[in-house]
Every structure is written in structure tokens, then in C-alpha cells.
Design a protein around this motif. Structure first.
Motif, PDB file in Angstrom:
ATOM      1  N   ALA A   1       4.034   4.260  11.758  1.00 50.82           N
ATOM      2  CA  ALA A   1       3.129   4.290  12.904  1.00 50.82           C
ATOM      3  C   ALA A   1       1.918   3.392  12.656  1.00 50.82           C
ATOM      4  O   ALA A   1       1.459   2.676  13.556  1.00 50.82           O
ATOM      5  N   VAL A   2       1.387   3.429  11.446  1.00 51.02           N
ATOM      6  CA  VAL A   2       0.232   2.584  11.112  1.00 51.02           C
ATOM      7  C   VAL A   2       0.626   1.111  11.170  1.00 51.02           C
ATOM      8  O   VAL A   2      -0.109   0.275  11.716  1.00 51.02           O
TER       9      VAL A   2
ATOM     10  N   VAL B   1       0.845  -1.201   0.000  1.00 48.82           N
ATOM     11  CA  VAL B   1       0.000   0.000   0.000  1.00 48.82           C
ATOM     12  C   VAL B   1       0.877   1.246   0.000  1.00 48.82           C
ATOM     13  O   VAL B   1       0.659   2.182  -0.779  1.00 48.82           O
ATOM     14  N   ALA B   2       1.884   1.261   0.884  1.00 50.61           N
ATOM     15  CA  ALA B   2       2.769   2.425   0.993  1.00 50.61           C
ATOM     16  C   ALA B   2       3.544   2.665  -0.301  1.00 50.61           C
ATOM     17  O   ALA B   2       3.862   3.812  -0.642  1.00 50.61           O
TER      18      ALA B   2
ATOM     19  N   ARG C   1      -6.575   2.216   4.724  1.00 44.72           N
ATOM     20  CA  ARG C   1      -7.277   3.502   4.617  1.00 44.72           C
ATOM     21  C   ARG C   1      -6.498   4.609   5.321  1.00 44.72           C
ATOM     22  O   ARG C   1      -6.440   5.747   4.831  1.00 44.72           O
ATOM     23  N   GLN C   2      -5.897   4.284   6.456  1.00 45.64           N
ATOM     24  CA  GLN C   2      -5.119   5.289   7.184  1.00 45.64           C
ATOM     25  C   GLN C   2      -3.900   5.735   6.376  1.00 45.64           C
ATOM     26  O   GLN C   2      -3.605   6.942   6.282  1.00 45.64           O
ATOM     27  N   ILE C   3      -3.195   4.770   5.788  1.00 46.59           N
ATOM     28  CA  ILE C   3      -2.007   5.104   4.999  1.00 46.59           C
ATOM     29  C   ILE C   3      -2.399   5.966   3.807  1.00 46.59           C
ATOM     30  O   ILE C   3      -1.750   6.976   3.502  1.00 46.59           O
ATOM     31  N   GLU C   4      -3.469   5.574   3.124  1.00 44.99           N
ATOM     32  CA  GLU C   4      -3.877   6.320   1.931  1.00 44.99           C
ATOM     33  C   GLU C   4      -4.474   7.678   2.279  1.00 44.99           C
ATOM     34  O   GLU C   4      -4.566   8.556   1.413  1.00 44.99           O
TER      35      GLU C   4
END
Length: 203
Positions: free
Chosen positions: A176-177, A103-104, A166-169
Motif C-alpha cells: 500500500a505504501v 526498506v521492507a 517512515r510509514q513502512i518502518e
């Protein structure tokens, strides 16, 4: 005949096709709203527009190639990192880490872009196959850990992965995520590994 930049013609063609697919992937990640055009893909790859026609008959053919290239690489990457992790508890954590690394790195954004422009039936079929490939090694690791419902537990782990995605995006700090996701899952797999070694069944 074009200049050969690899030891053989076959390797040269493979390298050019790889460059063109990677260029199309970059354009999708940058927000191209439709199947990238041949001219812009070739320009991004640093190749002549005519090079595109050696590998792709049409933009739809390019999209098909992107689907075949992008979706399997996700499950293959995750499975490779899980195998390298060794013990089943480490494999579960590797599953989470590998998915969030992808994702990252923008792979999820590319997959989402492809999904938004590809025929729904094709994407549904491909996504279902990818999910089966992803869940199989996770289910196997959870089974080794003695989970009473490895499939259900795998879905719960995927729920954590999806929330972290969702947090990363949304712009959250990746490390941290990842630490937060691992912090939720690691106590369970550590306990399960200890129970498995002691010959007990994980509840």
C-alpha cells in the motif's frame, strides 16, 4: 586445515566471510545495541568463534567491514534495478520501488543500526558518498525527461521516499505504501515522458 566447502580455498574463505558478515547484519537487525561480539556472530553463522579471527582483527574491524559492505550494496541495488527498467520514466519509478523494497527487507534498519554505533565522521562521509551515488542515476533520468531542475526534482522524489520509509518502518502495509508513493510520482514522470517525446521541456 578446515574442510573446504567450495571449489577453491579462495571461494571457501569468501563464503565464510560472507556468512559472518550476514550473521552480524542479522544481529544488528534484531536490535543488538553495539558492535556484535565475535562469539555471537560466529554462533549465528554456525561457525567456530576462531573463524572470526581469520577475517577480522577486532570488533572495530568488523564494524568497518560492515560499513564497507552495507552502504554500497544499497546504491548498487537501486542502480541495477533502474538500469533494468529501461526508459527514463520507468527508471524514476524503479528508483522509488527499489529503495522501498530495501526498506521492507530490513536494509534501512541495518544501516540505521550501523550509523548509531559507528564514528560520526565516518558515517557522515559514507552517507554523503552513498547519497551522491544514489542521486546521480535519478538526476540523469530526470534530465532525460527534460526536468528544468533535475536535482531539485530528485530531492522532492526523495522526500516522498523518506516519508514512505517512515510509514513502512512504523508497520504500514508495504504494498500500500509503495502504491501510494508511485501514485504521487507516476503522473509527473508520465507527463514528462510524453512532453519529452513531443520535443517539449517539462516545467
Amino acid at each position: 586445515m578446515p574442510r573446504i566447502s567450495a571449489p577453491t580455498v579462495i571461494e571457501h574463505r569468501a563464503a565464510q566471510q560472507r556468512a559472518l558478515l550476514d550473521a552480524a547484519r542479522v544481529l544488528l537487525a534484531e536490535g543488538t545495541p553495539d558492535i556484535p561480539g565475535f562469539a555471537e556472530v560466529a554462533a549465528k553463522a554456525g561457525l567456530a568463534r576462531s573463524s572470526m579471527y581469520q577475517y577480522f582483527k577486532s570488533r572495530q574491524h568488523l564494524l568497518d567491514a560492515l560499513i564497507e559492505d552495507s552502504f554500497p550494496r544499497w546504491s548498487e541495488r537501486v542502480e541495477r534495478e533502474m538500469i533494468a527498467a529501461g526508459a527514463p520514466d520507468r527508471r524514476v519509478l524503479a528508483y522509488v520501488r527499489a529503495n522501498l523494497d530495501l526498506v521492507a527487507e530490513g536494509e534501512h534498519a541495518i544501516a540505521s543500526a550501523i550509523s548509531s554505533i559507528a564514528p560520526r565522521e565516518r558515517i557522515d562521509e559514507t552517507s554523503a558518498a552513498m547519497h551522491r551515488q544514489l542521486i546521480a542515476p535519478l538526476t540523469a533520468a530526470l534530465t532525460e525527461l527534460g526536468a528544468s531542475d533535475p536535482v531539485g526534482t530528485g530531492e522532492l522524489i526523495n522526500a516522498v521516499v523518506h516519508a514512505a520509509t517512515r510509514q513502512i518502518e512504523a508497520g504500514a502495509e508495504v504494498a500500500a505504501v509503495q502504491a501510494g508513493a508511485a501514485g504521487l510520482i507516476e503522473p509527473y514522470v508520465t507527463l514528462a515522458a510524453s512532453a519529452s517525446k513531443a520535443g517539449n521541456i517539462t516545467p
